[in-house]
Design a protein around this motif. Structure first.
Motif, mmCIF file in Angstrom:
data_model
loop_
_atom_site.group_PDB
_atom_site.id
_atom_site.type_symbol
_atom_site.label_atom_id
_atom_site.label_comp_id
_atom_site.label_asym_id
_atom_site.label_seq_id
_atom_site.Cartn_x
_atom_site.Cartn_y
_atom_site.Cartn_z
ATOM 1 N N CYS A 1 0.831 -1.214 0.000
ATOM 2 C CA CYS A 1 0.000 0.000 0.000
ATOM 3 C C CYS A 1 0.862 1.259 0.000
ATOM 4 N N ASP A 2 1.968 1.238 0.722
ATOM 5 C CA ASP A 2 2.874 2.391 0.718
ATOM 6 C C ASP A 2 3.417 2.643 -0.682
ATOM 7 N N GLU A 3 3.731 1.566 -1.383
ATOM 8 C CA GLU A 3 4.246 1.722 -2.739
ATOM 9 C C GLU A 3 3.174 2.306 -3.658
ATOM 10 N N ALA A 4 1.954 1.794 -3.538
ATOM 11 C CA ALA A 4 0.863 2.333 -4.352
ATOM 12 C C ALA A 4 0.632 3.802 -4.032
ATOM 13 N N GLU A 5 0.742 4.145 -2.761
ATOM 14 C CA GLU A 5 0.546 5.532 -2.358
ATOM 15 C C GLU A 5 1.628 6.431 -2.957
ATOM 16 N N SER A 6 2.857 5.929 -3.055
ATOM 17 C CA SER A 6 3.937 6.736 -3.611
ATOM 18 C C SER A 6 3.715 7.040 -5.085
ATOM 19 N N TYR A 7 2.906 6.241 -5.748
ATOM 20 C CA TYR A 7 2.574 6.468 -7.152
ATOM 21 C C TYR A 7 1.295 7.305 -7.308
ATOM 22 N N GLY A 8 0.712 7.733 -6.205
ATOM 23 C CA GLY A 8 -0.471 8.582 -6.282
ATOM 24 C C GLY A 8 -1.782 7.840 -6.441
ATOM 25 N N VAL A 9 -1.769 6.521 -6.252
ATOM 26 C CA VAL A 9 -2.981 5.731 -6.445
ATOM 27 C C VAL A 9 -4.094 6.171 -5.496
ATOM 28 N N PHE A 10 -3.773 6.320 -4.224
ATOM 29 C CA PHE A 10 -4.808 6.659 -3.250
ATOM 30 C C PHE A 10 -5.178 8.140 -3.307
ATOM 31 N N THR A 11 -4.240 8.968 -3.721
ATOM 32 C CA THR A 11 -4.565 10.381 -3.898
ATOM 33 C C THR A 11 -5.597 10.542 -5.003
ATOM 34 N N GLU A 12 -5.392 9.860 -6.118
ATOM 35 C CA GLU A 12 -6.365 9.933 -7.208
ATOM 36 C C GLU A 12 -7.705 9.349 -6.787
#
Length: 231
Positions: free
Chosen positions: A172-183
């Motif tokens: 999840c941290d990795e996905a967050e670093s790519y902006g997944v959860f921000t989007e």
């Protein structure tokens, strides 16, 4: 963030319409690579991050008697130390739905097999790549993104599904670093804005904050979105 319409076109897919719950991203958005890079790196089953299927990670609900040996359960272990029977039971469970090792272990223990036998079976299935916790976690994160969940919510969901918490946090941290959860948070805000059009500003903001909190989004991101969409 990347335009969903442009992203889907680049992947040779048709953009989903608003009526079907598709993303309504601005085609003017200049950022177009981060989510796409993460999505490609994690080898999704489908081309679009937000076109994932619930079936990819959904596991069958346990019956009222799941975990109880006997009670008419024809698949309960006759011999708790039967390695071959335990392996066959594991393969049947994996054939029904993808599972991380933690969830599989729980089900096999529930059928009455000893922890030593279960651990042996899981080790063997992992070795031949019939169990891949990291791949499962990445698929589950993509599903969480389709549900517009935040990082905290996704970690909780993966843990609930049987993924080791440390691995869940890492993916999840990795996905967050790519902006997944921000989007995902921005899309949640846009949907909330459409649904609450015509209501007072405070009511709209409360609806958004409530939805964002339930889905486990970062409060700072929610604050930024609320200021832009509901002020």
């Amino acid at each position: 963030m990347i335009s969903a319409e442009r992203f889907l076109k680049e992947q040779g897919l048709q953009p989903a319409s608003a009526d079907t719950g598709g993303l309504a991203l601005s085609s003017e958005d200049p950022e177009r690579t981060n989510v796409q890079r993460w999505n490609r790196r994690t080898k999704p089953d489908r081309s679009s991050l937000f076109a994932g299927s619930a079936n990819a990670t959904k596991t069958p609900r346990h019956s009222r008697h799941a975990g109880r040996v006997g009670n008419g359960d024809s698949t309960a272990a006759k011999d708790p130390n039967d390695l071959d029977a335990c392996r066959e039971a594991a393969l049947r469970l994996l054939d029904a739905a993808p599972r991380p090792s933690g969830a599989l272990r729980e089900r096999l223990i529930g059928k009455g097999y000893t922890s030593e036998v279960v651990d042996d079976v899981i080790e063997r299935l992992t070795r031949v790549q019939l169990i891949d916790d990291e791949a499962y976690a990445q698929s589950a994160v993509r599903y969480c993104a389709t549900r517009l969940m935040g990082c905290r919510g996704a970690v909780a969901e993966l843990t609930r599904k049987g993924v080791d918490r440390r691995l869940a946090q890492q993916v999840c941290d990795e996905a967050e670093s790519y902006g997944v959860f921000t989007e995902a948070a921005w899309e949640l805000g846009r949907r909330t804005a459409r649904k609450t059009a015509g209501l007072e500003r405070d009511a709209r903001r409360r609806r958004f904050w409530s939805a964002g909190g339930r889905k486990g989004h970062n409060p700072e991101i929610l604050r930024q979105i609320a200021q832009e969409l509901f002020d």
